[in-house]
Design an enzyme around this catalytic site. Structure first.
Site, PDB file in Angstrom:
ATOM      1  N   THR A  20       0.549  -1.613   0.136  1.00 18.30           N
ATOM      2  CA  THR A  20       0.068  -0.170  -0.278  1.00 18.30           C
ATOM      3  C   THR A  20       0.706   1.398  -0.102  1.00 18.30           C
ATOM      4  O   THR A  20       1.922   1.155   0.495  1.00 18.30           O
ATOM      5  CB  THR A  20      -0.787  -0.118   1.161  1.00 18.30           C
ATOM      6  N   TYR A  76      -2.361   0.337  10.002  1.00 16.80           N
ATOM      7  CA  TYR A  76      -2.198  -0.616   8.652  1.00 16.80           C
ATOM      8  C   TYR A  76      -0.862  -0.121   8.127  1.00 16.80           C
ATOM      9  O   TYR A  76      -0.388  -1.101   7.212  1.00 16.80           O
ATOM     10  CB  TYR A  76      -2.874   0.392   8.214  1.00 16.80           C
TER      11      TYR A  76
END
Length: 353
Positions: free
Chosen positions: A137, A161
């Site tokens: 990501t 995250y």
């Protein structure tokens, strides 16, 4: 293990599709994983989906894929599946992905995104898997860059995250580098994946939606009254967050190309961004979806969410060395495909009820 130079990767070699081995897709009953499964199946490549169904949906599992229920870190199960299905490569999508939830539940994110990945990597090495493609990501990057982000830019995730994914990248590189059987590794850092399969076979189907476009399509189809816009005072043109929205089918195509590439040379390690190099604000997206749906979308400004950066835009020029040529790079197409999927999904749910 060879690694990519600083943005000087020459045109890379790829194995022919006919030489691709069966692929294990973890998280293949989820949004992006199911699209990667469709892309491989459309090319005649055998796919085995492994998903614990904690967030996955049977609606997204392609009928011609082999499905196994379980966790990516379950060494006994994964080893058995690899042997029984003659698996030669892995695409690892299984992960927890909500920035907000990661802030409130960091332990769960490190357990699922890091510990499970570690277990899968160890199993892959022990089973002599040739190649692994990892779903990463843009949240691994440090905040503050005013230009599109490059793969060589500093990492500095601002939420658990992103931190869990950055740690998982490091773990995978170290394990692949030390692999006695030269495991090849491809890391793809997504920016904001959106849209749906143009043929209507898959799309977002979250139990608790948190993606802007998914929630906005539910407003457009009458399932929600309005959408909250988190933050109106960012240092952007209209004060709302800016993201690089990339069509999920283009992302799936990049996974196929990455797999072909890392299978062509044992011990290869590549890390590429996936984005279009163009940012859209929250209000830009809502405007495009209003046009696509033919109705205004009610929204209300509220405070910023912790862990949300002001802007994330990719410099994805390096991905061109894979042969990646995006097909759906305009926001109008992205939201139109997402809206068509949501309308179809809503009808299917109503019929099933």
């Amino acid at each position: 293990m060879t690694t990519q130079a600083d943005r000087t990767v020459d045109q890379l070699l790829r194995i022919p599709l006919a030489q691709c081995p069966p692929v294990l897709i973890t998280g293949g009953a989820g949004y992006i994983g199911s699209h990667a499964a469709l892309a491989l199946l459309d090319l005649g490549i055998k796919v085995v989906i492994l998903d614990d169904m904690s967030t996955g949906s049977s609606l997204l599992v392609p009928p011609n894929a082999v499905f196994v229920r379980g966790q990516a870190g379950d060494a006994e199960l994964v080893s058995r599946v690899i042997a029984e299905e003659s698996i030669g490569a892995i695409m690892h999508f299984a992960a927890s992905i909500s920035v907000g939830d990661s802030v409130s539940q960091p332990a769960a994110y490190y357990r699922n995104n890091l510990v499970e990945t570690l277990g899968l990597a160890e199993t892959a090495v022990n089973a002599r898997i040739r190649a692994m493609v990892f779903s990463s990501t843009a949240a691994v990057y440090a905040e503050g860059s005013s230009r599109p982000l490059r793969e060589t830019d500093p990492l500095g995730p601002i939420n658990p995250y992103g931190a869990s994914k950055a740690m998982a990248e490091t773990v995978l590189r170290d394990i692949a580098r030390a692999s006695p059987h030269a495991l090849s590794l491809g890391i793809l850092r997504y920016f904001n994946v959106a849209g749906a399969d143009p043929l209507g076979r898959s799309g977002q189907n979250s139990v608790h939606p948190h993606h802007l476009i998914e929630i906005a399509t539910q407003v457009a189809t009458g399932q929600r009254d309005m959408i909250h816009v988190y933050g109106s005072d960012y240092p952007t043109e209209d004060g709302t967050g800016v993201r690089d929205y990339v069509h999920v089918s283009d992302v799936a195509a990049a996974h196929v190309l990455m797999l072909q590439t890392i299978l062509a040379a044992s011990g290869q390690s590549l890390t590429f961004n996936l984005g279009y190099g163009q940012g859209q604000s929250v209000l830009d997206v809502l405007s495009a979806l209003s046009v696509a749906s033919g109705r205004p979308l009610p929204y209300r400004f509220t405070g910023r969410r912790e862990g949300d950066p002001a802007s994330l835009v990719a410099d994805a020029s390096l991905a061109a060395s894979l042969g990646w040529t995006p097909r759906y790079r305009d926001i109008a197409t992205i939201v139109s495909h997402a809206l068509a999927w949501e309308a179809q999904r809503t009808k299917a749910v109503a019929v099933a009820a």
